[in-house]
Each structure stands twice: as C-alpha cells, then as structure tokens.
Scaffold this motif. Structure first.
Motif, PDB file in Angstrom:
ATOM      1  N   LEU A 131       0.823  -1.215   0.000  1.00 15.81           N
ATOM      2  CA  LEU A 131       0.000   0.000   0.000  1.00 15.81           C
ATOM      3  C   LEU A 131       0.855   1.262   0.000  1.00 15.81           C
ATOM      4  O   LEU A 131       0.571   2.232  -0.716  1.00 15.81           O
ATOM      5  N   GLN A 144       1.371   4.166  -2.935  1.00 14.05           N
ATOM      6  CA  GLN A 144       1.102   5.529  -2.482  1.00 14.05           C
ATOM      7  C   GLN A 144       2.248   6.472  -2.810  1.00 14.05           C
ATOM      8  O   GLN A 144       2.047   7.665  -3.049  1.00 14.05           O
ATOM      9  N   LYS A 164     -11.938   1.151   6.366  1.00  5.19           N
ATOM     10  CA  LYS A 164     -10.685   1.551   5.707  1.00  5.19           C
ATOM     11  C   LYS A 164     -10.554   0.851   4.354  1.00  5.19           C
ATOM     12  O   LYS A 164     -10.049   1.421   3.391  1.00  5.19           O
ATOM     13  N   LEU A 210      -9.964   2.660   0.764  1.00  7.81           N
ATOM     14  CA  LEU A 210      -8.816   2.312  -0.083  1.00  7.81           C
ATOM     15  C   LEU A 210      -9.278   1.968  -1.495  1.00  7.81           C
ATOM     16  O   LEU A 210      -8.677   2.410  -2.483  1.00  7.81           O
ATOM     17  N   GLN A 267      -6.148   7.976   0.375  1.00  7.45           N
ATOM     18  CA  GLN A 267      -5.498   6.677   0.552  1.00  7.45           C
ATOM     19  C   GLN A 267      -4.524   6.715   1.723  1.00  7.45           C
ATOM     20  O   GLN A 267      -4.445   5.780   2.527  1.00  7.45           O
ATOM     21  N   VAL A 301      -4.573   4.211   4.862  1.00  7.08           N
ATOM     22  CA  VAL A 301      -3.444   3.301   5.109  1.00  7.08           C
ATOM     23  C   VAL A 301      -2.837   3.566   6.479  1.00  7.08           C
ATOM     24  O   VAL A 301      -2.507   2.625   7.218  1.00  7.08           O
ATOM     25  N   VAL A 322      -6.230  -5.314  -2.324  1.00  5.98           N
ATOM     26  CA  VAL A 322      -6.905  -4.759  -1.144  1.00  5.98           C
ATOM     27  C   VAL A 322      -8.247  -5.450  -0.918  1.00  5.98           C
ATOM     28  O   VAL A 322      -8.632  -5.763   0.219  1.00  5.98           O
TER      29      VAL A 322
END
Length: 414
Positions: free
Chosen positions: A11, A15, A66, A70, A110, A114, A176
């Motif tokens: 993740l 990012q 979450k 995401l 995001q 995260v 995810v």
C-alpha cells in the motif's frame, strides 16, 4: 514475512508513486517539451491536498471501513490516470494539472486510510519494523515513478506511462479487496466500548486530537525536526552545482546513491526501534546530535570548499551520503514516535490523529522549502548553513525537554 508487513509495504509503495511522478518525472518532462519555468513552478500547488487532508480525515475515520476508502481512492486514481493518458501536457496543460491535483486528492485519502490501518494493525513491538516498511516502500515507489519511469519515458510515451500506472492501481485494488488483514480494522470501537457520535465540528475534533497525551509535544517535534536538514539537503547540491559539479554527477550521487543510503538508514532505524533496549527518546537524542555533528562538517566544507581540489569533491559526496543515511534513520524514528502517540488516541479518531501529525510534518518541510532559496539569496551559502545548524540544534534541545504526558518516549522495549 508477516502478512501485515506485506500488506502495508504494497500500500505504501503504490502511495509513493504519484509523489515520485510529480517531484521527479514531471518537471523534467514538462521542461523537455518546452513548457516555461512559470508553468512548471505551478506544479507545487498540486500538493495542496496534502495540506488540506485534515478536512476529510474525519470522514475516513467515522464512515465506512478503511478497506472501502482504499478501494474508492485507488479507483479514483485509476480514472485520473486514464484521463491523463488521453491528454497531452504540451497542449492541455491545465486539464493535465487538474487531473494531477485530483490524483493528489485521492492519494491523500489513501494515505489517511493506510495510516489508520497501520495504527490499528501494528502492535507496540511491531511499530519499528512497520514504520521502516512505510518509509522504505514509499521511497521505492517514489524512485520507481520518478526515476525508473523517467528512464523509460522516451520508449513508452506519456499516454502509455499513465496506462501502466492505471494497471498497477487496478492490481492494488484487487489485492486490497482480497486482503483478510483489513477486516481486522473494521468497526473498531472506541476505548470505552461505546460507539462514538459522528461530529464534524472542527473545533470539537481539534479538541479531541489535542486531548490525546503527548500530542502537543509531538506536533511541535514534527514541525521542527527536519528544518535544518531540509535546508542543507536542498541547498548543498545547488552549492556543488555552482562549484564544478555537473548535473549528471549530482543526479547520480544526490539522486541514486543518496537514496540508497537514505533507504538503508530507514531500514536500520526500524531495527533499532524493535530490537535495542533503548527508549525512543534516547535514540532520537543520539541521532539528532549525530546529525548536528554531520551538518557541522558540511557547513565547514561550505566555508573552505575549493573547486580545484579533488579531496573536497570526495568529502562533499561523503557528506551527502552521510546526511541522507542519518536522515533516513531519524525519519523512521519520527514516524514511529508519531504512531506511538496516535495509538494512545481513541480508536475512532486514530486515523484523523495520525493524519493531523503527518500534515504538520509535511507542512514544516514544505513551508521552509518555499523560503530556503530566498534565505540563500539574501545571506549567501555560508551564513545560510549557519542558520541550518541553529535550526538543527533546536530540535536537539526540543527532544531534551519532554513533558510528563510524553513519558511513553522514555519506555524501554522489552
């Protein structure tokens, strides 16, 4: 490897890609196609969502899961990448800038999600390794997008580049969606076991954040700790550029090699946090003092540097590598300190709390970056580096003055 670490690494890697794209690839590409420096400088405005993300952090904290955020944020990134693939920055500068601004918005969402996942998944004995993965994976994603894709730009072209990014985000969405670890963060209750009322009163939210023990001290620390280092790492390469170094040499030593040292330092920082019987405060104090000593040597080089002496060139390169290595160490410890503070917050505001501290961390560096060039123009390199030294020493003094509510910084690891 622990599946939680794999999840967080993936993740944070995706990012970091938009940051590398916009800080490394974009300015060079835009200049190569003939855009003016004025238009290129406007790219700084694209980071605005990172400063404003506290406005939507409570939404991510209090609505949905979450995992949902995401998926939604990375779906937005896919659409923004597809839109960019159909546009040409030479002829569609404003639409491209709008899409990149939108990408930063989705990445900021995001980031909140995260960070919230990391705070809830990691135990006290996992914070060091977890934040090592955070920093290293983010840097690797940034290097891939800012350096690797730039190298392939002449083969791929603008459109194919963004199609490739869209595919990467699609794969991340599938990962995810299937990640069982994310279900551990669903519906986490508040510390008293009662559901929290959904409030979006900014003053009330700020009061809740500042009520968490150690928040004021940590906020001051993340605002201060990078200022001197930020000035030196920004201006020392430009000092060398004015004293005989070529852009290719600086690209190699300050870009590739220094990043390797930075990642190595970040990795070592996590191991120190996880294995050594030292308190976070002791580690921070020792490393901040070490950075201050290193910056003293770099400042001394600025005063005595001679373009015609090879020894000085070698010393300058060594100074860059050492600064990035120590900077990587300190960054991991700083983010670990932020996460330890956030874990003392109520579960319903943890993502917002961490985003608050992370926003201050970015704000401190970004605000100083906007004026450091003016400081050098006004004072010159030598006097400016003396200012950087002073700022570096203030962070040492700050860590020495830890208030009672931040006693968790003095706890040794078992």
């Amino acid at each position: 490897m622990n599946s939680k670490y794999v999840l967080l690494g993936g993740l944070y890697f995706v990012q970091g890609m938009p940051y590398g794209l916009q800080s490394g690839l974009l300015p060079i590409y835009l200049r190569s196609v003939g855009l003016s420096f004025t238009k290129i400088s406007l790219a700084k405005m694209l980071y605005l969502p990172w400063i404003l993300k506290m406005l939507w952090a409570p939404l991510v904290d209090r609505y949905r899961t979450k995992q949902t955020w995401l998926v939604l944020s990375m779906s937005g990134l896919v659409l923004a990448c597809l839109a960019c693939a159909t546009l040409s920055p030479e002829t569609n500068f404003l639409p491209v800038a709008a899409m990149l601004l939108l990408m930063n918005f989705f990445v900021s969402v995001q980031d909140i999600a995260v960070d919230g996942v990391a705070v809830q998944l990691l135990g006290q004995d996992e914070i060091g390794y977890g934040n090592t993965i955070q920093v290293v994976a983010y840097k690797l994603g940034s290097v891939l997008a800012g350096g690797g894709l730039l190298t392939l730009m002449h083969l791929l072209g603008w459109g194919v580049l963004f199609l490739l990014l869209a595919v990467i985000y699609l794969l991340a969405i599938l990962y995810v969606w299937s990640a069982s670890e994310l279900w551990l963060t669903v519906g986490r209750p508040s510390q008293d076991g009662q559901p929290r009322a959904r409030t979006f009163n900014p003053w009330r939210i700020l009061q809740e954040l500042l009520y968490v023990p150690g928040t004021l001290w940590t906020a001051g620390f993340v605002l201060l700790y990078k200022l001197g280092e930020q000035g030196a790492t920004t201006m020392f390469p430009l000092f060398l550029l004015d004293h005989g170094f070529s852009t290719q040499q600086l690209g190699f030593w300050n870009g590739v090699v220094a990043m390797v040292f930075s990642i190595t330092g970040s990795s070592l920082g996590g191991q120190l946090m996880s294995k050594r019987r030292l308190s976070p405060r002791s580690l921070l104090k020792a490393l901040l003092l070490l950075r201050f000593c290193s910056l003293n040597l770099q400042t001394f080089l600025v005063f005595i540097y001679d373009d015609g002496v090879s020894l000085f060139k070698g010393a300058a390169i060594l100074s860059i590598c050492v600064q990035h290595f120590i900077g990587g160490l300190i960054t991991t410890l700083a983010f670990s300190t932020m996460m330890q503070c956030t874990q003392r917050a109520d579960g319903s505001i943890q993502a917002t709390h961490y985003s608050f501290l992370a926003t201050l961390e970015v704000l401190g560096k970004l605000a100083f970056s906007t004026i450091v060039g003016s400081i050098v123009d006004w004072l010159g390199f030598a006097s400016s580096f003396c200012c950087f030294l002073f700022l570096s020493f203030t962070s040492v003094l700050y860590v020495l003055n830890v208030p009672p509510e931040s006693t968790w910084l003095d706890l040794q690891r078992p």
